[in-house]
Enzyme design. Structure first.
Site, PDB file in Angstrom:
ATOM      1  N   GLU A 107       5.627  -3.718  11.578  1.00 18.03           N
ATOM      2  CA  GLU A 107       4.307  -3.104  11.665  1.00 18.03           C
ATOM      3  C   GLU A 107       3.358  -4.002  10.891  1.00 18.03           C
ATOM      4  O   GLU A 107       3.485  -4.183   9.682  1.00 18.03           O
ATOM      5  CB  GLU A 107       4.336  -1.710  11.049  1.00 18.03           C
ATOM      6  CG  GLU A 107       3.039  -0.970  11.272  1.00 18.03           C
ATOM      7  CD  GLU A 107       2.666  -0.117  10.090  1.00 18.03           C
ATOM      8  OE1 GLU A 107       3.558   0.494   9.478  1.00 18.03           O
ATOM      9  OE2 GLU A 107       1.479  -0.101   9.742  1.00 18.03           O
TER      10      GLU A 107
ATOM     11  N   ASN B 221       0.803  -1.242   0.000  1.00 16.48           N
ATOM     12  CA  ASN B 221       0.000   0.000   0.000  1.00 16.48           C
ATOM     13  C   ASN B 221       0.829   1.283   0.000  1.00 16.48           C
ATOM     14  O   ASN B 221       0.321   2.341  -0.368  1.00 16.48           O
ATOM     15  CB  ASN B 221      -1.029  -0.001   1.152  1.00 16.48           C
ATOM     16  CG  ASN B 221      -0.387  -0.083   2.510  1.00 16.48           C
ATOM     17  OD1 ASN B 221       0.800  -0.342   2.631  1.00 16.48           O
ATOM     18  ND2 ASN B 221      -1.179   0.128   3.547  1.00 16.48           N
TER      19      ASN B 221
ATOM     20  N   CYS C 243      -3.140   0.438   7.120  1.00 14.45           N
ATOM     21  CA  CYS C 243      -3.141  -0.226   8.430  1.00 14.45           C
ATOM     22  C   CYS C 243      -3.717   0.700   9.479  1.00 14.45           C
ATOM     23  O   CYS C 243      -4.237   0.247  10.492  1.00 14.45           O
ATOM     24  CB  CYS C 243      -1.747  -0.698   8.801  1.00 14.45           C
ATOM     25  SG  CYS C 243      -0.554   0.615   8.721  1.00 14.45           S
TER      26      CYS C 243
HETATM   27  O1  G3H Z   1      -0.673   1.088   6.018  1.00 12.75           O
HETATM   28  C1  G3H Z   1       0.099   1.430   6.889  1.00 12.75           C
HETATM   29  C2  G3H Z   1       0.686   2.763   6.912  1.00 12.75           C
HETATM   30  O2  G3H Z   1       1.729   2.833   7.847  1.00 12.75           O
HETATM   31  C3  G3H Z   1      -0.358   3.839   7.169  1.00 12.75           C
HETATM   32  O3  G3H Z   1       0.163   5.073   6.872  1.00 12.75           O
HETATM   33  O4  G3H Z   1      -1.447   6.503   8.125  1.00 12.75           O
HETATM   34  O5  G3H Z   1       0.061   7.466   6.399  1.00 12.75           O
HETATM   35  O6  G3H Z   1      -1.847   6.032   5.735  1.00 12.75           O
HETATM   36  P1  G3H Z   1      -0.831   6.333   6.775  1.00 12.75           P
END
Ligand code: G3H
Length: 496
Positions: free
Chosen positions: A264, A169, A298
């Site tokens: 993570e 993502n 996430c």
């Molecule tokens: O998908 C996991 C990422 O660490 C979320 O990052 O809060 O900038 O979308 P974000």
């Protein structure tokens, strides 16, 4: 355009090359891995299927290059990172184009990801110069029984070779969030990009190549997880692993050796809404938090736990905002775009059908075409439904009505995840109490969860991860402390 201009050398005969020892290479396997465009569901790109032997060579080169890099002055390391950041931003358009085609990221968000990545690299260079330039001096007479005859000088030294594994993502941003701290701290870096997102990552890697990093210091291996996944993560040449993704991280942490891990691994971020909250603010954040990038973050809001007395009003407000979301191809910059793979879409559909059978209220009609799933709010979800606990990683959001704050906290803490969460109330005292009670790495008060700004600490509890990210924490995680103790023949007291 992707694979052309300065990027022409990374592409040959319809397959993108991998990066090793400072050059772009074709794998000796003669095989490639196909990347399916989530929107067209046709093959969009191909990348090299690297072999274990090629992994070994990359590791050997990394070891040699790291020794010289650790002796390169900190300001010079920073200078190269600033250069890479500028090149990355200059070429945001072709990299963003890859993100649109490989992971169906909406066009504007794709550009934002690249620009944010350039900023992250520059900030890391600056932060590294500051925090790695500082050490500590300890004197021995502070510990009982000691005189002041020992001076301990401690400083931060690199770990060696860092293996970075980002998720689909954010294949660029969550790659540079590992690459930049590793490099500024004097480590070598091996990148294994996700299959969906690999071509964007290869373009990003080429920007580092153009900046002029030494041969072998950074490399990018592509290929099948089944062939090189375990081989990479269990490789004796790896001194640290930084991984972002799903359950695979739990398996990696069991197999990896005695090395520092940064993981993570997703979340089920809860949004607790109290009666006194600003309900317009709540609705706006539920939509933004739950549906941006089609819920494939996430840190997306993944369950709304709302006081029953205000639930009807909030659900109505959210419904009217959801009705305005545009649904379609990422090229048109739609809000909701196809999810990354057909198997993801099938998984999401399974959660929706389970909720349907168990009596959830559908606020919109369930609609799917290929990998494209229309945004769906499920009201009156109960704890016996899978969607109450599992992460859809798609544009489907459950609402659980609660009768007390304690009920909301209990649901949040019963999850095996603990990445982020949020609480909406006008009462700051309650907000702090609830934030302290929620077992999650970060709680946002009156805003949807989010990782950024990228220098903030970012960490998950329980199955959401190990260690803490954010620029400063990542740099500190990729070094170890080394001490030199000066032993004096006789105690020496300053001014004594
Ligand atoms: O998908 C996991 C990422 O660490 C979320 O990052 O809060 O900038 O979308 P974000």
């Amino acid at each position: 355009m992707a694979g052309t201009g300065v990027f022409a050398e990374i592409f040959h005969e319809e397959v993108y090359k991998y990066y090793a020892d400072g050059e772009w290479r074709k794998s000796t396997s003669g095989k490639s891995v196909s990347i399916i465009n989530p929107t067209t569901r046709k093959v969009q790109f191909k990348v090299q299927a690297c072999t274990q032997e090629e992994v070994n060579k990359v590791m050997e080169a990394a070891k040699v290059a790291q020794k010289a890099w650790a002796r390169t002055p900190l300001w010079k390391r920073a200078e190269l990172l600033h250069k890479a950041a500028a090149i990355l931003k200059e070429h945001k358009a072709p990299i963003a184009e890859c993100l649109v085609k490989e992971i169906a990221k909406p066009a504007k968000d794709a550009v934002t990801e690249v620009v944010r990545s350039g900023d992250l690299v520059s900030y890391t260079a600056e932060e590294g110069v500051r925090i790695l330039g500082e050490g500590k001096l300890l004197v021995s007479d502070s510990f009982p029984g000691n005189e002041r005859n020992k001076y301990c000088l401690s400083s931060k030294v690199p770990l060696g070779v860092v293996l970075a594994i980002p998720p689909f993502n954010y294949p660029v941003n969550l790659a540079v969030s590992k690459i930049a701290p590793a490099l500024i701290a004097g480590n070598a870096l091996v990148l294994k990009p996700p299959t969906q997102g690999a071509v964007a990552a290869l373009h990003m890697m080429h920007c580092f190549h153009l900046a002029g990093f030494p041969k072998g210091l950074i490399s990018c291996i592509t290929g099948k997880g089944s062939e090189i996944g375990d081989f990479l993560t269990m490789h004796p040449g790896v001194n640290c692993i930084s991984f972002t993704g799903g359950d695979t991280g739990i398996a990696i942490s069991k197999k990896a050796g005695m090395i520092p891990l940064q993981m993570e691994l997703g979340g089920k971020d809860a949004c607790i809404v109290l009666e006194d909250a600003d309900l317009d603010l709540v609705a706006a954040n539920i939509v933004k938090g739950g549906f941006s990038y089609s819920g494939q973050r996430c840190t997306a809001v993944k369950v709304v736990l709302i006081m029953d007395s205000v639930a009807d009003e909030v659900v109505e407000k959210v419904k009217s905002k959801v009705a305005k979301l545009t649904v379609g191809p990422p090229e048109d910059d739609c809000d909701i775009t196809p999810v990354v793979t057909e198997s993801s879409a099938n998984f999401i559909e399974g959660l929706v059908m389970d909720a349907k059978e168990k009596g959830a209220t559908f606020c919109q009609e369930y609609r799917r075409e290929g990998n494209l799933i229309w945004p769906l709010l499920l009201d009156h979800v109960r704890p016996d439904m899978r969607i109450a606990w599992e992460e859809p990683f798609g544009p489907v959001l459950p609402v659980i009505r609660i009768l007390s704050v304690e009920e909301g906290i209990h649901h949040c803490n019963a999850s095996n995840f603990g990445l982020q969460g949020c609480v909406f109330t006008r009462d700051i005292n309650k907000a702090i109490m609830i934030s302290d009670a929620m077992e999650s790495g970060t709680i946002q008060i009156n805003s949807a969860p989010a990782r950024g700004p990228d220098h903030f600490p970012f960490q998950g509890l329980k199955d959401s991860g190990i260690g803490s990210q954010g620029i400063t924490n990542s740099i500190n995680m990729m070094v170890k402390v080394k001490s030199i103790v000066i032993n004096l023949p006789a105690p020496s007291y300053s001014m004594g």
